[in-house]
Design a protein around this motif. Structure first.
Motif, PDB file in Angstrom:
ATOM      1  N   ILE A   1     -10.568   2.576   8.254  1.00  0.00           N
ATOM      2  CA  ILE A   1      -9.332   2.656   7.479  1.00  0.00           C
ATOM      3  C   ILE A   1      -8.943   4.122   7.341  1.00  0.00           C
ATOM      4  O   ILE A   1      -9.652   4.915   6.719  1.00  0.00           O
ATOM      5  CB  ILE A   1      -9.477   1.971   6.110  1.00  0.00           C
ATOM      6  N   TYR A   2      -7.818   4.463   7.947  1.00  0.00           N
ATOM      7  CA  TYR A   2      -7.355   5.845   8.048  1.00  0.00           C
ATOM      8  C   TYR A   2      -6.229   6.103   7.059  1.00  0.00           C
ATOM      9  O   TYR A   2      -5.437   5.205   6.761  1.00  0.00           O
ATOM     10  CB  TYR A   2      -6.874   6.124   9.470  1.00  0.00           C
ATOM     11  N   GLU A   3      -6.136   7.344   6.605  1.00  0.00           N
ATOM     12  CA  GLU A   3      -5.147   7.725   5.614  1.00  0.00           C
ATOM     13  C   GLU A   3      -3.989   8.487   6.244  1.00  0.00           C
ATOM     14  O   GLU A   3      -4.178   9.556   6.829  1.00  0.00           O
ATOM     15  CB  GLU A   3      -5.802   8.596   4.541  1.00  0.00           C
ATOM     16  N   GLY A   4      -2.794   7.913   6.116  1.00  0.00           N
ATOM     17  CA  GLY A   4      -1.584   8.602   6.522  1.00  0.00           C
ATOM     18  C   GLY A   4      -1.006   9.334   5.319  1.00  0.00           C
ATOM     19  O   GLY A   4      -1.661   9.474   4.292  1.00  0.00           O
ATOM     20  N   GLY A   5       0.226   9.761   5.420  1.00  0.00           N
ATOM     21  CA  GLY A   5       0.857  10.473   4.321  1.00  0.00           C
ATOM     22  C   GLY A   5       1.202   9.595   3.139  1.00  0.00           C
ATOM     23  O   GLY A   5       1.086  10.005   1.990  1.00  0.00           O
ATOM     24  N   ARG A   6       1.617   8.342   3.421  1.00  0.00           N
ATOM     25  CA  ARG A   6       2.056   7.444   2.349  1.00  0.00           C
ATOM     26  C   ARG A   6       1.367   6.088   2.360  1.00  0.00           C
ATOM     27  O   ARG A   6       1.593   5.274   1.461  1.00  0.00           O
ATOM     28  CB  ARG A   6       3.567   7.214   2.455  1.00  0.00           C
ATOM     29  N   SER A   7       0.569   5.807   3.370  1.00  0.00           N
ATOM     30  CA  SER A   7      -0.072   4.506   3.485  1.00  0.00           C
ATOM     31  C   SER A   7      -1.416   4.645   4.182  1.00  0.00           C
ATOM     32  O   SER A   7      -1.702   5.661   4.811  1.00  0.00           O
ATOM     33  CB  SER A   7       0.824   3.540   4.272  1.00  0.00           C
ATOM     34  N   CYS A  24       0.816  -1.218   0.000  1.00  0.00           N
ATOM     35  CA  CYS A  24       0.000   0.000   0.000  1.00  0.00           C
ATOM     36  C   CYS A  24       0.850   1.269   0.000  1.00  0.00           C
ATOM     37  O   CYS A  24       0.375   2.330  -0.419  1.00  0.00           O
ATOM     38  CB  CYS A  24      -0.929   0.007   1.214  1.00  0.00           C
ATOM     39  N   ILE A  25       2.085   1.170   0.447  1.00  0.00           N
ATOM     40  CA  ILE A  25       2.919   2.366   0.574  1.00  0.00           C
ATOM     41  C   ILE A  25       3.069   3.059  -0.782  1.00  0.00           C
ATOM     42  O   ILE A  25       3.447   2.438  -1.766  1.00  0.00           O
ATOM     43  CB  ILE A  25       4.300   2.020   1.174  1.00  0.00           C
ATOM     44  N   ASP A  26       2.758   4.320  -0.804  1.00  0.00           N
ATOM     45  CA  ASP A  26       2.807   5.188  -1.987  1.00  0.00           C
ATOM     46  C   ASP A  26       1.787   4.827  -3.060  1.00  0.00           C
ATOM     47  O   ASP A  26       1.848   5.360  -4.172  1.00  0.00           O
ATOM     48  CB  ASP A  26       4.216   5.249  -2.591  1.00  0.00           C
ATOM     49  N   VAL A  27       0.836   3.944  -2.747  1.00  0.00           N
ATOM     50  CA  VAL A  27      -0.232   3.605  -3.687  1.00  0.00           C
ATOM     51  C   VAL A  27      -1.552   4.182  -3.184  1.00  0.00           C
ATOM     52  O   VAL A  27      -2.185   4.974  -3.859  1.00  0.00           O
ATOM     53  CB  VAL A  27      -0.354   2.076  -3.898  1.00  0.00           C
ATOM     54  N   MET A  28      -1.968   3.772  -2.002  1.00  0.00           N
ATOM     55  CA  MET A  28      -3.183   4.262  -1.337  1.00  0.00           C
ATOM     56  C   MET A  28      -4.369   4.376  -2.286  1.00  0.00           C
ATOM     57  O   MET A  28      -4.955   5.440  -2.458  1.00  0.00           O
ATOM     58  CB  MET A  28      -2.895   5.595  -0.636  1.00  0.00           C
TER      59      MET A  28
END
Length: 128
Positions: free
Chosen positions: A26-32, A9-13
């Motif tokens: 499901i929470y949104e961080g900066g990159r994941s 998921c990293i950098d895809v989201m």
């Protein structure tokens, strides 16, 4: 037990999982993206819609990504970079909105998008 979002998921989201989740855990961080382990009801609706196969039931998580089980919990139970307190139980991702921070594990991964690091495209072209 809970579902876990791992390295793919990293950098895809993609966020298809966010739309599918009936409890908004499901929470949104900066990159994941991160699944709140205490809010997840283990319904599994998120898993089949993930286009990069990043979501696994905790017991089915491949060994190479085992660190993501604790990491998903750490996103909520430990202060994120730049924060003085942990997120805790926000009561749904929609209430909180996207965050610009990630856990140390996710932040430590190299960026898969060269533009995110300021390196630009090796071909000199932009997005089409």
């Amino acid at each position: 037990m809970t579902y876990v979002i791992a390295e793919p998921c990293i950098d895809v989201m993609d966020r298809a999982c966010v739309e599918e989740c009936p409890v908004d855990c499901i929470y949104e961080g900066g990159r994941s993206l991160y699944i709140h382990p205490d809010e997840c009801i283990d319904c599994g609706a998120c898993e089949p819609v993930c286009p990069v196969e990043a979501i696994y039931y905790e017991d089915d998580l491949p060994a190479r990504w085992e660190a993501f089980t604790d990491d998903n919990a750490r996103f909520f139970h430990s202060p994120l970079p730049g924060a003085s307190a942990a997120l805790g139980m926000p009561g749904g991702a929609g209430k909180l909105g996207p965050l610009a921070a990630d856990t140390e594990l996710v932040s430590g991964y190299p960026h898969s998008d060269p533009a995110a690091t300021g390196e630009g495209s090796p071909c000199g072209g932009g997005a089409s």
